[in-house]
Design an enzyme around this catalytic site. Structure first.
Site, mmCIF file in Angstrom:
data_model
loop_
_atom_site.group_PDB
_atom_site.id
_atom_site.type_symbol
_atom_site.label_atom_id
_atom_site.label_comp_id
_atom_site.label_asym_id
_atom_site.label_seq_id
_atom_site.Cartn_x
_atom_site.Cartn_y
_atom_site.Cartn_z
ATOM 1 N N PRO A 2 0.829 -1.205 0.000
ATOM 2 C CA PRO A 2 0.000 0.000 0.000
ATOM 3 C C PRO A 2 0.864 1.255 0.000
ATOM 4 O O PRO A 2 1.845 1.351 0.730
ATOM 5 C CB PRO A 2 -0.789 -0.132 1.307
ATOM 6 C CG PRO A 2 -0.822 -1.592 1.572
ATOM 7 C CD PRO A 2 0.495 -2.120 1.101
ATOM 8 N N GLU A 3 0.513 2.211 -0.850
ATOM 9 C CA GLU A 3 1.248 3.464 -0.911
ATOM 10 C C GLU A 3 0.504 4.535 -0.112
ATOM 11 O O GLU A 3 -0.542 4.269 0.479
ATOM 12 C CB GLU A 3 1.452 3.863 -2.369
ATOM 13 C CG GLU A 3 2.330 2.852 -3.116
ATOM 14 C CD GLU A 3 3.000 3.449 -4.342
ATOM 15 O OE1 GLU A 3 3.201 4.673 -4.378
ATOM 16 O OE2 GLU A 3 3.341 2.677 -5.255
ATOM 17 N N HIS A 90 -4.777 -15.095 9.577
ATOM 18 C CA HIS A 90 -3.914 -13.921 9.471
ATOM 19 C C HIS A 90 -4.491 -12.683 10.150
ATOM 20 O O HIS A 90 -3.965 -11.581 9.956
ATOM 21 C CB HIS A 90 -3.587 -13.591 8.001
ATOM 22 C CG HIS A 90 -3.032 -14.750 7.231
ATOM 23 N ND1 HIS A 90 -1.901 -15.444 7.620
ATOM 24 C CD2 HIS A 90 -3.474 -15.354 6.092
ATOM 25 C CE1 HIS A 90 -1.656 -16.413 6.752
ATOM 26 N NE2 HIS A 90 -2.593 -16.395 5.826
ATOM 27 N N ARG A 109 1.562 -11.648 5.081
ATOM 28 C CA ARG A 109 3.011 -11.855 5.048
ATOM 29 C C ARG A 109 3.710 -11.451 6.348
ATOM 30 O O ARG A 109 4.899 -11.708 6.518
ATOM 31 C CB ARG A 109 3.610 -11.064 3.889
ATOM 32 C CG ARG A 109 3.052 -11.481 2.532
ATOM 33 C CD ARG A 109 3.722 -10.712 1.413
ATOM 34 N NE ARG A 109 3.139 -11.016 0.118
ATOM 35 C CZ ARG A 109 3.535 -10.458 -1.025
ATOM 36 N NH1 ARG A 109 4.533 -9.588 -1.020
ATOM 37 N NH2 ARG A 109 2.958 -10.770 -2.154
ATOM 38 N N ARG A 150 23.017 15.236 -6.094
ATOM 39 C CA ARG A 150 22.725 13.812 -6.258
ATOM 40 C C ARG A 150 22.835 13.428 -7.729
ATOM 41 O O ARG A 150 22.108 13.935 -8.575
ATOM 42 C CB ARG A 150 21.312 13.497 -5.740
ATOM 43 C CG ARG A 150 21.062 13.859 -4.280
ATOM 44 C CD ARG A 150 21.671 12.852 -3.329
ATOM 45 N NE ARG A 150 20.974 11.586 -3.345
ATOM 46 C CZ ARG A 150 19.938 11.300 -2.543
ATOM 47 N NH1 ARG A 150 19.481 12.189 -1.685
ATOM 48 N NH2 ARG A 150 19.387 10.108 -2.591
#
Length: 269
Positions: A2-3, A90, A109, A150
């Site tokens: 998920p973002e 889970h 997970r 950078r």
């Protein structure tokens, strides 16, 4: 994973059931997630919930004595359910709430996290984070300074949480496409005009994703069980080998920093 939009949608979804309510008890059926769930969380009882906020991809449940920090990891999701809802596989931790509700974390997970931050302290995971992308602190001047020295590919720098938080792989692909920036371009070679555009596009794309309920990911659904809808509007991510929506060239697909990167070699320079 998920973002930021998915995490913000989760925050918006659980807040009405939590803020102003009471956390009666915590039930941890599995304490070994990415990190061990600390005793300070498991021992909580009868705590008033002051607010539910977000920092980067972390959710913070604010209590009088400190904050519960939640991270959804790769596959975690939260749902608010009736307290007597049978436990499924889970379902690792329950936060029992007033109103006969339970906030339940399911994480296939076990890469998610449930941590603790005492009042007046700042957890090490939050200490070095960059500005929020939708805040005024994320602006062209800030990004110019971050890019200046950078030589790393601009996409990697944009995804660096020390530079700006929450711009994950999906939205980095999309923002760079909309700003016309080649993702492999060294950050210190990005022009001022491109930086201005990139900041604007990051804000627009994330705000749109939040408004539309987050991106549909195979491991994510919103708190109400409905998936996000922003995936229908993705212009490059997941479209490798298809025609660019602008010039009809075939979209390229490479890996940058082990993350899949899709771009148009014609429109992005």
């Amino acid at each position: 994973m998920p973002e930021l939009p998915e995490v913000e949608v989760s925050r918006q979804g659980i807040s009405p059931f939590m803020q102003g309510h009471t956390l009666h008890k915590v039930v941890a059926r599995q304490r070994q997630l990415r990190w061990w769930i600390p005793d300070e969380v498991v021992d909580l009882q009868n705590q008033s919930i002051l607010s539910v906020t977000r920092r980067a991809k972390y959710l913070l449940i604010e209590l009088p004595k400190g904050d519960i920090i939640l991270h959804l990891g790769m596959s975690g999701h939260l749902k608010v359910l009736p307290a007597n809802t049978p436990v499924q596989k889970h379902d690792h931790i329950d936060f029992l709430l007033s109103g006969d509700k339970v906030l339940r974390l399911n994480d296939t997970r076990r890469f998610g996290a449930v941590l603790w931050q005492a009042r007046g302290q700042l957890h090490p995971l939050l200490a070095a984070l960059g500005p929020e992308p939708l805040s005024d602190n994320f602006n062209p001047n800030h990004l110019s300074q971050a890019f200046a020295k950078r030589r790393t590919a601009v996409k990697q720098v944009l995804m660096d949480n020390h530079v700006v938080v929450g711009v994950g792989n999906i939205y980095a692909n999309e923002a760079l496409f909309k700003a016309g920036i080649l993702p492999t371009k060294p950050a210190n070679q990005v022009s001022s005009e491109q930086i201005n555009s990139l900041v604007a596009e990051v804000k627009l794309i994330l705000a749109a994703a939040i408004k539309q309920g987050g991106t549909t990911l195979k491991d994510f659904s919103a708190v109400d069980g409905k998936p996000g809808y922003f995936a229908q509007q993705l212009l490059v991510y997941g479209r490798a080998g298809q025609a660019c929506v602008n010039c009809q060239s075939i979209l390229s697909d490479i890996k940058i920093g082990q993350r899949r990167t899709v771009f148009c070699s014609v429109c992005q320079i």
